[in-house]
Design a protein around this motif. Sequence first.
Motif, PDB file in Angstrom:
ATOM      1  N   ILE A   9      13.188   5.792 -70.218  1.00 41.18           N
ATOM      2  CA  ILE A   9      13.390   7.135 -70.735  1.00 41.18           C
ATOM      3  C   ILE A   9      12.829   7.171 -72.144  1.00 41.18           C
ATOM      4  O   ILE A   9      12.927   6.192 -72.888  1.00 41.18           O
ATOM      5  N   ASN A  10      12.191   8.269 -72.463  1.00 44.64           N
ATOM      6  CA  ASN A  10      11.865   8.542 -73.857  1.00 44.64           C
ATOM      7  C   ASN A  10      12.063  10.018 -74.090  1.00 44.64           C
ATOM      8  O   ASN A  10      11.863  10.838 -73.188  1.00 44.64           O
ATOM      9  N   PRO A  58      16.641  20.777 -69.378  1.00 48.59           N
ATOM     10  CA  PRO A  58      17.447  20.639 -70.600  1.00 48.59           C
ATOM     11  C   PRO A  58      18.009  19.224 -70.738  1.00 48.59           C
ATOM     12  O   PRO A  58      18.498  18.638 -69.783  1.00 48.59           O
ATOM     13  N   VAL A  59      17.913  18.713 -71.940  1.00 50.67           N
ATOM     14  CA  VAL A  59      18.388  17.374 -72.245  1.00 50.67           C
ATOM     15  C   VAL A  59      19.604  17.451 -73.168  1.00 50.67           C
ATOM     16  O   VAL A  59      20.570  16.734 -72.994  1.00 50.67           O
ATOM     17  N   THR A  60      19.513  18.318 -74.149  1.00 53.77           N
ATOM     18  CA  THR A  60      20.592  18.573 -75.101  1.00 53.77           C
ATOM     19  C   THR A  60      20.669  20.087 -75.280  1.00 53.77           C
ATOM     20  O   THR A  60      19.928  20.838 -74.628  1.00 53.77           O
ATOM     21  N   ILE A  66      12.524  17.168 -75.453  1.00 48.40           N
ATOM     22  CA  ILE A  66      11.830  16.980 -74.176  1.00 48.40           C
ATOM     23  C   ILE A  66      12.043  15.544 -73.717  1.00 48.40           C
ATOM     24  O   ILE A  66      12.016  14.607 -74.524  1.00 48.40           O
ATOM     25  N   VAL A  67      12.234  15.389 -72.417  1.00 50.99           N
ATOM     26  CA  VAL A  67      12.509  14.069 -71.849  1.00 50.99           C
ATOM     27  C   VAL A  67      11.389  13.629 -70.919  1.00 50.99           C
ATOM     28  O   VAL A  67      10.734  14.449 -70.275  1.00 50.99           O
ATOM     29  N   ASN A  68      11.188  12.322 -70.878  1.00 52.64           N
ATOM     30  CA  ASN A  68      10.336  11.687 -69.887  1.00 52.64           C
ATOM     31  C   ASN A  68      11.171  10.567 -69.294  1.00 52.64           C
ATOM     32  O   ASN A  68      11.664   9.708 -70.026  1.00 52.64           O
ATOM     33  N   LEU A  69      11.359  10.596 -67.991  1.00 51.43           N
ATOM     34  CA  LEU A  69      12.190   9.620 -67.301  1.00 51.43           C
ATOM     35  C   LEU A  69      11.424   9.177 -66.063  1.00 51.43           C
ATOM     36  O   LEU A  69      10.988  10.020 -65.272  1.00 51.43           O
ATOM     37  N   ALA A 113      16.610  -1.370 -57.083  1.00 51.93           N
ATOM     38  CA  ALA A 113      15.561  -0.657 -56.341  1.00 51.93           C
ATOM     39  C   ALA A 113      16.211   0.344 -55.388  1.00 51.93           C
ATOM     40  O   ALA A 113      17.227   0.043 -54.762  1.00 51.93           O
ATOM     41  N   GLY A 114      15.638   1.526 -55.319  1.00 50.50           N
ATOM     42  CA  GLY A 114      16.157   2.561 -54.437  1.00 50.50           C
ATOM     43  C   GLY A 114      17.112   3.520 -55.123  1.00 50.50           C
ATOM     44  O   GLY A 114      17.497   4.524 -54.535  1.00 50.50           O
ATOM     45  N   THR A 115      17.496   3.226 -56.356  1.00 48.00           N
ATOM     46  CA  THR A 115      18.343   4.156 -57.101  1.00 48.00           C
ATOM     47  C   THR A 115      17.495   4.874 -58.136  1.00 48.00           C
ATOM     48  O   THR A 115      16.525   4.326 -58.656  1.00 48.00           O
ATOM     49  N   LEU A 116      17.859   6.118 -58.422  1.00 49.41           N
ATOM     50  CA  LEU A 116      17.139   6.910 -59.408  1.00 49.41           C
ATOM     51  C   LEU A 116      18.052   7.164 -60.602  1.00 49.41           C
ATOM     52  O   LEU A 116      19.204   7.573 -60.427  1.00 49.41           O
ATOM     53  N   PRO A 117      17.546   6.949 -61.797  1.00 53.33           N
ATOM     54  CA  PRO A 117      18.362   7.182 -62.983  1.00 53.33           C
ATOM     55  C   PRO A 117      18.532   8.675 -63.246  1.00 53.33           C
ATOM     56  O   PRO A 117      17.719   9.494 -62.817  1.00 53.33           O
ATOM     57  N   THR A 118      19.580   9.005 -63.961  1.00 57.73           N
ATOM     58  CA  THR A 118      19.795  10.382 -64.408  1.00 57.73           C
ATOM     59  C   THR A 118      19.472  10.472 -65.890  1.00 57.73           C
ATOM     60  O   THR A 118      19.413   9.450 -66.597  1.00 57.73           O
ATOM     61  N   VAL A 119      19.286  11.698 -66.357  1.00 54.24           N
ATOM     62  CA  VAL A 119      19.058  11.904 -67.789  1.00 54.24           C
ATOM     63  C   VAL A 119      20.260  11.391 -68.570  1.00 54.24           C
ATOM     64  O   VAL A 119      20.103  10.719 -69.595  1.00 54.24           O
TER      65      VAL A 119
END
Length: 155
Positions: A9-10, A58-60, A66-69, A113-119
């Motif tokens: 994430i950035n 929306p991130v905050t 702006i987010v990149n994940l 593997a197989g899981t997706l992160p959330t913001v």
Amino acid sequence: MTGYHLAQINIGHARAPVDDPLMAPFMARLDEINALADRSPGFVWRLQDDSGNATAIPVTDDPLVIVNLSVWESFEALSDFVYRTAHAPVMARRLDWFERHSAAYLALWWSPAGTLPTVAEGLSRIDHLQRNGPGAQAFTFKRPFAAPATDDAAN
């Protein structure tokens, strides 16, 4: 290959709304760079909305954040994309479009593997990195950590 993928994430605080002329050069390259990521070796997934990018997610409470994940098969795959493709010159200009951060704005971590992160998870990794420095929970390109052993993925 391990039972883990690398999540990253950035976040950035834009100098202006994405439809402002100041942001036009960044926005003009966004689809190209996202498409490059999508077809890069080792790419798994990236956060996006119906427009194909994440600038409107929306991130905050601040609409300029702006987010990149994204998720990658390996540290090397992400590193190659970031530093050895057309992404690199765009990233080199980030201060043209985004405020300089005084705190952590990027975090990497291993995810089963197989899981997706959330913001929310990504933001907590950035916070962890800021409070504790690089470690297995959150690290940086400069201080990477190896993926956990595959048999740890089931735990």
